[in-house]
Design an enzyme around this catalytic site. Structure first.
Site, PDB file in Angstrom:
ATOM      1  N   ASN A  20      -8.445   8.062   1.922  1.00  0.00           N
ATOM      2  CA  ASN A  20      -7.385   8.132   2.923  1.00  0.00           C
ATOM      3  C   ASN A  20      -6.631   9.449   2.810  1.00  0.00           C
ATOM      4  OD1 ASN A  20      -6.496   6.868   0.485  1.00  0.00           O
ATOM      5  ND2 ASN A  20      -4.656   6.121   1.493  1.00  0.00           N
TER       6      ASN A  20
ATOM      7  N   GLU B 125     -12.232   4.674   5.258  1.00  0.00           N
ATOM      8  CA  GLU B 125     -13.453   4.223   5.935  1.00  0.00           C
ATOM      9  C   GLU B 125     -13.800   5.140   7.100  1.00  0.00           C
ATOM     10  OE1 GLU B 125     -10.784   2.491   5.067  1.00  0.00           O
ATOM     11  OE2 GLU B 125     -11.207   0.345   4.887  1.00  0.00           O
TER      12      GLU B 125
HETATM   13  N1  THU Z   1      -5.852   2.519   4.167  1.00  0.00           N
HETATM   14  C1  THU Z   1      -7.162   2.887   4.097  1.00  0.00           C
HETATM   15  O1  THU Z   1      -7.501   4.041   3.849  1.00  0.00           O
HETATM   16  N2  THU Z   1      -8.091   1.916   4.287  1.00  0.00           N
HETATM   17  C2  THU Z   1      -7.811   0.598   4.418  1.00  0.00           C
HETATM   18  O2  THU Z   1      -8.737  -0.187   4.524  1.00  0.00           O
HETATM   19  C3  THU Z   1      -6.428   0.138   4.433  1.00  0.00           C
HETATM   20  C4  THU Z   1      -5.394   1.197   4.515  1.00  0.00           C
HETATM   21  C5  THU Z   1      -4.839   3.541   3.868  1.00  0.00           C
HETATM   22  C6  THU Z   1      -4.029   4.053   5.024  1.00  0.00           C
HETATM   23  C7  THU Z   1      -2.775   4.518   4.325  1.00  0.00           C
HETATM   24  O3  THU Z   1      -2.974   5.831   3.839  1.00  0.00           O
HETATM   25  C8  THU Z   1      -2.618   3.602   3.125  1.00  0.00           C
HETATM   26  O4  THU Z   1      -3.903   3.013   2.946  1.00  0.00           O
HETATM   27  C9  THU Z   1      -1.582   2.530   3.298  1.00  0.00           C
HETATM   28  O5  THU Z   1      -1.753   1.850   4.489  1.00  0.00           O
END
Ligand code: THU
Length: 132
Positions: free
Chosen positions: A44, A57
């Protein structure tokens, strides 16, 4: 858990370490596996303008698509939670669009894992079939 999946989880953990998550401190790693074994990692990437944040993802999927890979077998998602972190709603829509009913492996940092099919996580999807 198969040896292959254990390796993929290890790769997703390493991808997670690259997360840029200074606002939530919630790091996520992903590994997308192509039909012929190609591997695309994602983490992320947050932004001070929060809504611009991109999930792990989608980073993995967009990397793969931008490299010309369009057929996938599974995606692994790793976060540091006791209840395993599933893909968010936006990611489910994107996973469905590009990967269809693939296997979704969820894992945490302490050996807990669960396996789903995308269809279980995203029943009755809206997709291109409706655009006739
Ligand atoms: N996030 C992801 O990268 N994937 C997920 O499946 C759930 C949420 C990230 C987005 C954000 O940077 C952090 O997790 C909190 O929501």
């Amino acid at each position: 858990m198969e040896k292959d999946s254990e390796k993929l989880i290890e790769i997703a953990k390493q991808a997670r370490e690259k997360a840029s998550a200074p606002f939530s401190n919630f790091k996520v790693g992903a590994v997308l596996v192509g039909k012929t074994g190609e591997i695309f990692t994602g983490c992320n990437i947050e932004n001070a303008s929060y809504g611009l944040t991109m999930c792990a993802e989608r980073v993995a999927i967009f990397k793969a698509v931008s490299e010309g890979v369009r057929a996938f077998q599974k995606i692994v998602v790793v976060a540091d939670t006791d209840d395993l972190t599933p893909p968010c709603g936006a990611c489910r829509q994107i996973i469905w669009e590009f990967c269809g009913d693939i296997e979704i492996i969820l894992a945490n940092l302490h050996g807990k894992t669960e396996i789903f099919q995308m269809k279980e996580l995203f029943p009755r999807a809206f997709d291109a079939n409706f655009l006739n």
